[in-house]
Design a protein around this motif. Sequence first.
Motif, short mmCIF file in Angstrom:
data_model
loop_
_atom_site.label_atom_id
_atom_site.label_comp_id
_atom_site.label_asym_id
_atom_site.label_seq_id
_atom_site.Cartn_x
_atom_site.Cartn_y
_atom_site.Cartn_z
N PRO A 151 0.80 -1.23 0.00
CA PRO A 151 0.00 0.00 0.00
C PRO A 151 0.83 1.27 0.00
CG PRO A 151 -0.80 -1.57 1.64
CD PRO A 151 0.52 -2.07 1.18
N LEU A 152 1.92 1.27 0.77
CA LEU A 152 2.73 2.49 0.85
C LEU A 152 3.42 2.77 -0.48
CD1 LEU A 152 3.20 4.45 3.20
CD2 LEU A 152 5.40 3.35 3.59
N GLY A 153 3.82 1.73 -1.19
CA GLY A 153 4.48 1.92 -2.49
C GLY A 153 3.52 2.38 -3.57
N CYS A 154 2.21 2.25 -3.34
CA CYS A 154 1.21 2.70 -4.33
C CYS A 154 0.73 4.12 -4.08
CB CYS A 154 0.02 1.75 -4.34
SG CYS A 154 0.42 0.10 -4.91
N VAL A 174 -8.48 3.07 -1.16
CA VAL A 174 -9.15 1.80 -1.41
C VAL A 174 -8.07 0.72 -1.49
CG1 VAL A 174 -10.67 0.49 -2.93
CG2 VAL A 174 -11.00 2.95 -2.67
N LEU A 175 -8.11 -0.24 -0.55
CA LEU A 175 -7.14 -1.34 -0.54
C LEU A 175 -7.68 -2.47 -1.41
CD1 LEU A 175 -5.89 -1.59 3.16
CD2 LEU A 175 -4.52 -1.12 1.15
N ASN A 176 -7.27 -2.49 -2.67
CA ASN A 176 -7.72 -3.52 -3.59
C ASN A 176 -6.80 -4.74 -3.51
OD1 ASN A 176 -9.37 -4.63 -5.53
ND2 ASN A 176 -8.31 -3.70 -7.24
N LYS A 177 -7.27 -5.87 -4.04
CA LYS A 177 -6.53 -7.15 -4.01
C LYS A 177 -6.27 -7.58 -2.57
CE LYS A 177 -4.20 -5.92 -8.31
NZ LYS A 177 -2.95 -5.88 -9.05
N SER A 178 -7.26 -7.38 -1.70
CA SER A 178 -7.09 -7.69 -0.28
C SER A 178 -7.04 -9.18 -0.02
CB SER A 178 -8.25 -7.07 0.52
OG SER A 178 -8.28 -5.67 0.35
N ASP A 179 -7.46 -10.00 -0.98
CA ASP A 179 -7.43 -11.45 -0.77
C ASP A 179 -6.05 -12.04 -1.01
OD1 ASP A 179 -7.72 -10.68 -3.45
OD2 ASP A 179 -8.38 -12.69 -4.01
N TRP A 189 -2.36 -2.92 8.21
CA TRP A 189 -2.33 -1.83 7.24
C TRP A 189 -3.58 -0.95 7.34
CZ3 TRP A 189 1.35 0.46 4.87
CH2 TRP A 189 2.50 -0.21 4.48
N LEU A 190 -4.71 -1.57 7.62
CA LEU A 190 -5.95 -0.80 7.76
C LEU A 190 -5.87 0.15 8.95
CD1 LEU A 190 -8.78 -0.49 6.52
CD2 LEU A 190 -9.57 -2.23 8.12
N THR A 191 -5.31 -0.34 10.05
CA THR A 191 -5.13 0.52 11.24
C THR A 191 -4.16 1.65 10.95
OG1 THR A 191 -5.51 -1.43 12.63
CG2 THR A 191 -4.53 0.50 13.69
N THR A 199 -10.23 4.57 4.80
CA THR A 199 -9.73 3.46 3.99
C THR A 199 -10.79 2.38 3.87
OG1 THR A 199 -7.51 3.93 4.86
CG2 THR A 199 -7.80 1.86 3.68
N VAL A 200 -10.96 1.85 2.66
CA VAL A 200 -11.95 0.81 2.38
C VAL A 200 -11.23 -0.44 1.92
CG1 VAL A 200 -14.02 0.22 1.05
CG2 VAL A 200 -13.58 2.60 1.66
N VAL A 201 -11.59 -1.58 2.52
CA VAL A 201 -11.06 -2.88 2.09
C VAL A 201 -11.90 -3.35 0.91
CG1 VAL A 201 -10.71 -5.28 2.75
CG2 VAL A 201 -10.21 -3.46 4.37
N PHE A 202 -11.24 -3.77 -0.16
CA PHE A 202 -11.97 -4.10 -1.40
C PHE A 202 -11.30 -5.28 -2.10
CE2 PHE A 202 -13.93 -3.54 -5.51
CZ PHE A 202 -15.15 -2.95 -5.21
N LYS A 203 -12.13 -6.04 -2.78
CA LYS A 203 -11.65 -7.11 -3.67
C LYS A 203 -12.55 -7.14 -4.89
CE LYS A 203 -11.60 -11.83 -4.80
NZ LYS A 203 -12.33 -11.64 -6.05
N ALA A 204 -12.00 -6.83 -6.04
CA ALA A 204 -12.80 -6.71 -7.27
C ALA A 204 -13.33 -8.06 -7.70
CB ALA A 204 -11.96 -6.09 -8.38
N SER A 205 -14.48 -8.03 -8.38
CA SER A 205 -15.12 -9.25 -8.86
C SER A 205 -14.50 -9.68 -10.18
CB SER A 205 -16.62 -9.01 -9.04
OG SER A 205 -17.23 -10.14 -9.59
#
Length: 537
Positions: A151-154, A174-179, A189-191, A199-205
């Motif tokens: 996340p920090l590198g993005c 938005v934290l994508n690819k959380s899986d 990382w969320l904390t 911050t939102v935890v997300f995983k795209a379909s």
Amino acid sequence: MKRPKLKKASKRMTCHKRYKIQKKVREHHRKLRKEAKKRGHKKPKKDPGVPNSAPFKEALLREAELRKQQLEELKQQQKLDRQKEQERKRKLEISPDDEQSNVETQEESDEPKIKKAKSGKQNPKKLHCQELKKVIEASDIVLEVLDARDPLGCRCPQVEEAVIQSGCKKLVLVLNKSDLVPKENLENWLTYLNKELPTVVFKASTNLKNRKKTFKIKKKVVPFQSKICCGKEALWKLLGGFQQSCGKDVQVGVIGFPNVGKSSIINSLKQERICNVGVSMGLTRSMQIVPLDKQITIIDSPCFIISPCNSPAALALRSPASIEVLRPLEAASAILSQADSQQVVLKYTVPGYKDSLDFFTKLAQRRGLHQKGGSPNVESAAKLLWSEWTGASLGYYCHPPASWNHSPHFNENITVIMKRGFNLEELEKNNAHSIQVLKGPHLTNKILFRSSGLTNGILEEKDIPEESPKQTEDQQDGDDQEHVTGEKNAEISDVTPVEETREMSPGQSTASKPSDRSFILDKMSEDDAYDFTTDYI
């Protein structure tokens, strides 16, 4: 006396023959009328138009009118070009004596035109900067998409600072690819990120309907970890709550580095493959407006342009250029130097290695990547490693910093302003539910990675380093080719794959070098392929 031969045969015929022909014609027409009567008379279908109950009717009609105007302008321009060409040819026909002098003057006049055309080709990086500025200016909320593996590198401080200085705009992470990361690491990382921004935890379909027509193509089945989207409700409620507190229509811009999943998030929210996604980097070239509902509109944007002053590992992971331009051996070596060597050995099932060249040699032998003489193809092994780390198949992860401090462009007042208007308690509950639903990566698919920190980007066109005309043309040709291959990969990924039983012997040799990621992934054995999804990009 012999009758002289006539030039043309006479068209005279007997009445009996003429009446016979007319009778056959009448019978033929009667037969056609009888068959048409059996089929029934079909009236041409009329265009029903857009119904009044359809959502966004005005927008659809406006788009259709714009397309019609563009076609008319194009036809008019083509007509003018044809007229100019005809006038030029007419002048050459009028004065044949001066044809040679006209050709010489035309060549002299065409030389500066060619130079102007070449100089008029704008650098694609500058176009990316222009489109990105438009997205930031038009947005009320800016979603910065981060790869949960780093996340920090993005995060790009230059773009975040531009969002803060542009006025009353909200910035959400938005934290994508959380899986693809362990749950404990995701919670840490969320904390860490919630102390500064929502911050939102997300995983795209990955299971979406495609608007385009698909064709059945045989393709090797790759196991997906999950086709269900996670975090969609949390993001919807966050945007909807902010829209209700504002009391007006809201425009949401989606920004981020390449391969973080900007277009995939929009497709997941829309539940339709409306934005182009693929394995290649930098498929999105311009801003794209997608209405989510009557009050919320989301805007897709091209990726950030990375600054050349970053570390080699950051350049290899975040640069939207082809791997041939990046020199695969150097890029893959930079990535390998930041990873835990023991976990890399377990993941790729190779013996211990001394340096990066030794690792690529053993990896090529393990995967059966050989050259004509039987020697291991080191460059193909480097491309394979690079493709896995920039794609969505590898579950590497980074630890957050031990101590937390405000970013240089943030302070406490800005943090309070950014969190104002959002229901943070509800967001925290939704994030906890999303983390509980997610499935973590396989044990053999975890690799610890040392992040190089914030990645500097380029937002101003003047800061983009100048390139020679030859390099610019080569880069544009490469980008166009990459865009075409990305569209093909996206179309192939939309099709329901058919099982293809194809095994590769360990001693199989490959005479040609693989040039793209799809070719490399076909060479991978089934035992080493873990949870690959093409829709993350």
